[in-house]
Design a protein around this motif. Structure first.
Motif, PDB file in Angstrom:
ATOM      1  N   ARG A  24      -2.509  -0.050  -2.869  1.00  0.00           N
ATOM      2  CA  ARG A  24      -2.449  -0.035  -1.408  1.00  0.00           C
ATOM      3  C   ARG A  24      -1.024   0.232  -0.931  1.00  0.00           C
ATOM      4  O   ARG A  24      -0.058  -0.085  -1.602  1.00  0.00           O
ATOM      5  CB  ARG A  24      -2.933  -1.399  -0.894  1.00  0.00           C
ATOM      6  CG  ARG A  24      -2.910  -1.514   0.593  1.00  0.00           C
ATOM      7  CD  ARG A  24      -3.360  -2.882   1.049  1.00  0.00           C
ATOM      8  NE  ARG A  24      -2.956  -3.051   2.438  1.00  0.00           N
ATOM      9  CZ  ARG A  24      -2.905  -4.184   3.062  1.00  0.00           C
ATOM     10  NH1 ARG A  24      -3.254  -5.289   2.453  1.00  0.00           N
ATOM     11  NH2 ARG A  24      -2.540  -4.253   4.308  1.00  0.00           N
ATOM     12  N   ARG A  25      -0.901   0.768   0.278  1.00  0.00           N
ATOM     13  CA  ARG A  25       0.406   1.017   0.893  1.00  0.00           C
ATOM     14  C   ARG A  25       0.655  -0.006   1.995  1.00  0.00           C
ATOM     15  O   ARG A  25      -0.276  -0.514   2.619  1.00  0.00           O
ATOM     16  CB  ARG A  25       0.476   2.424   1.480  1.00  0.00           C
ATOM     17  CG  ARG A  25       0.309   3.527   0.467  1.00  0.00           C
ATOM     18  CD  ARG A  25       1.382   3.418  -0.616  1.00  0.00           C
ATOM     19  NE  ARG A  25       1.485   4.618  -1.412  1.00  0.00           N
ATOM     20  CZ  ARG A  25       0.849   4.819  -2.548  1.00  0.00           C
ATOM     21  NH1 ARG A  25       0.038   3.903  -3.020  1.00  0.00           N
ATOM     22  NH2 ARG A  25       1.026   5.930  -3.210  1.00  0.00           N
ATOM     23  N   THR A  71      -2.690   0.785   7.052  1.00  0.00           N
ATOM     24  CA  THR A  71      -2.366   1.231   5.694  1.00  0.00           C
ATOM     25  C   THR A  71      -3.298   0.614   4.661  1.00  0.00           C
ATOM     26  O   THR A  71      -3.388   1.096   3.531  1.00  0.00           O
ATOM     27  CB  THR A  71      -0.906   0.894   5.331  1.00  0.00           C
ATOM     28  OG1 THR A  71      -0.724  -0.526   5.391  1.00  0.00           O
ATOM     29  CG2 THR A  71       0.058   1.578   6.281  1.00  0.00           C
ATOM     30  N   PHE A  90      -5.615   2.953   2.710  1.00  0.00           N
ATOM     31  CA  PHE A  90      -5.133   3.958   1.766  1.00  0.00           C
ATOM     32  C   PHE A  90      -4.755   3.355   0.423  1.00  0.00           C
ATOM     33  O   PHE A  90      -3.804   2.597   0.309  1.00  0.00           O
ATOM     34  CB  PHE A  90      -3.954   4.714   2.381  1.00  0.00           C
ATOM     35  CG  PHE A  90      -4.314   5.313   3.710  1.00  0.00           C
ATOM     36  CD1 PHE A  90      -5.159   6.416   3.795  1.00  0.00           C
ATOM     37  CD2 PHE A  90      -3.853   4.753   4.888  1.00  0.00           C
ATOM     38  CE1 PHE A  90      -5.517   6.952   5.017  1.00  0.00           C
ATOM     39  CE2 PHE A  90      -4.207   5.285   6.124  1.00  0.00           C
ATOM     40  CZ  PHE A  90      -5.044   6.385   6.184  1.00  0.00           C
ATOM     41  N   ASN A  91      -5.511   3.734  -0.587  1.00  0.00           N
ATOM     42  CA  ASN A  91      -5.285   3.307  -1.964  1.00  0.00           C
ATOM     43  C   ASN A  91      -5.336   4.519  -2.870  1.00  0.00           C
ATOM     44  O   ASN A  91      -6.097   5.454  -2.633  1.00  0.00           O
ATOM     45  CB  ASN A  91      -6.378   2.334  -2.422  1.00  0.00           C
ATOM     46  CG  ASN A  91      -6.269   0.993  -1.752  1.00  0.00           C
ATOM     47  OD1 ASN A  91      -5.410   0.208  -2.095  1.00  0.00           O
ATOM     48  ND2 ASN A  91      -7.144   0.733  -0.782  1.00  0.00           N
ATOM     49  N   ASP A  92      -4.528   4.501  -3.899  1.00  0.00           N
ATOM     50  CA  ASP A  92      -4.618   5.499  -4.950  1.00  0.00           C
ATOM     51  C   ASP A  92      -4.247   4.812  -6.260  1.00  0.00           C
ATOM     52  O   ASP A  92      -4.296   3.584  -6.339  1.00  0.00           O
ATOM     53  CB  ASP A  92      -3.743   6.728  -4.648  1.00  0.00           C
ATOM     54  CG  ASP A  92      -2.266   6.405  -4.525  1.00  0.00           C
ATOM     55  OD1 ASP A  92      -1.846   5.278  -4.885  1.00  0.00           O
ATOM     56  OD2 ASP A  92      -1.507   7.285  -4.090  1.00  0.00           O
ATOM     57  N   ASP A  93      -3.842   5.580  -7.267  1.00  0.00           N
ATOM     58  CA  ASP A  93      -3.526   4.963  -8.555  1.00  0.00           C
ATOM     59  C   ASP A  93      -2.329   4.018  -8.485  1.00  0.00           C
ATOM     60  O   ASP A  93      -2.140   3.194  -9.365  1.00  0.00           O
ATOM     61  CB  ASP A  93      -3.308   6.038  -9.635  1.00  0.00           C
ATOM     62  CG  ASP A  93      -2.189   6.992  -9.292  1.00  0.00           C
ATOM     63  OD1 ASP A  93      -1.915   7.203  -8.087  1.00  0.00           O
ATOM     64  OD2 ASP A  93      -1.578   7.538 -10.227  1.00  0.00           O
ATOM     65  N   LYS A  94      -1.523   4.108  -7.420  1.00  0.00           N
ATOM     66  CA  LYS A  94      -0.396   3.181  -7.223  1.00  0.00           C
ATOM     67  C   LYS A  94      -0.804   1.957  -6.401  1.00  0.00           C
ATOM     68  O   LYS A  94      -0.010   1.055  -6.194  1.00  0.00           O
ATOM     69  CB  LYS A  94       0.759   3.890  -6.529  1.00  0.00           C
ATOM     70  CG  LYS A  94       1.414   4.960  -7.372  1.00  0.00           C
ATOM     71  CD  LYS A  94       2.565   5.552  -6.601  1.00  0.00           C
ATOM     72  CE  LYS A  94       3.256   6.639  -7.382  1.00  0.00           C
ATOM     73  NZ  LYS A  94       4.389   7.204  -6.624  1.00  0.00           N
TER      74      LYS A  94
END
Length: 180
Positions: A79-80, A70, A73-77
């Protein structure tokens, strides 16, 4: 005073180095009674590991409690993350260099063959092995075979050295060859 502190640190170091169960418990793993643990690799979240009674965890076994992929995976929120408990119940044997994945529950009376990758939970009373692990046999059938055909403790001569005892009872048969 400094000598006492160094001595105490040294004693604790060797106690933990020689006793993987104490080490794992100190890190937060829950481990039941009458266990044999020959690995020190309890991952980065040992407090998510639960081990029941009469469990053997052999050398090289890894018990994993998170999905490290995980990290990709990064986005505006941001890392997961995914963390899951890994639970091993009672009367379980885990063979050398096996890997137990996050979220797996291994029920009672299970044998995990050496080198297995356990990606799914395991029901009671089976023998599993492979990559990914699959059910290979029945625990009770194997138990009956062991009781009827293997050397018992009462049949061994403990006045002899370990090597002498083993050489006296070693099974000379070989496994069948793989088929073409």
């Amino acid at each position: 005073m400094i000598k006492k502190i160094i001595l105490k640190i040294t004693e604790n170091y060797w106690k933990l180095k020689l006793d993987p169960i104490s080490h794992a418990r100190k890190m937060g793993a829950k481990i039941g009674a009458d266990c044999r643990v020959y690995t020190r690799d309890f991952g980065s979240e040992p407090w998510l590991i639960e081990i029941g009674n009469k469990v053997t965890v052999t050398s090289g076994v890894r018990i994993i409690t998170h999905d490290g992929s995980t990290w990709l995976f990064n986005d505006d929120k941001g890392r997961r993350f995914l963390y899951k408990k890994t639970i091993i119940k009672n009367n379980v044997f885990i063979g050398t260099n096996s890997i137990i994945m996050p979220g797996v529950v291994i029920e009672d009376n299970v044998i995990v063959a050496a080198g297995s990758i356990v990606t799914k939970s395991v029901p009671s009373g089976v023998i599993i092995g492979g990559n990914p692990a699959k059910i290979l046999g029945d625990y009770d059938t194997y138990k009956a075979k062991v009781f009827s055909g293997y050397v018992s403790e009462s049949e061994m001569d403990f006045t002899k050295t370990y090597k002498e005892r083993i050489l006296e009872i070693v099974d000379q048969s070989v496994k069948p060859y793989l088929k073409k």
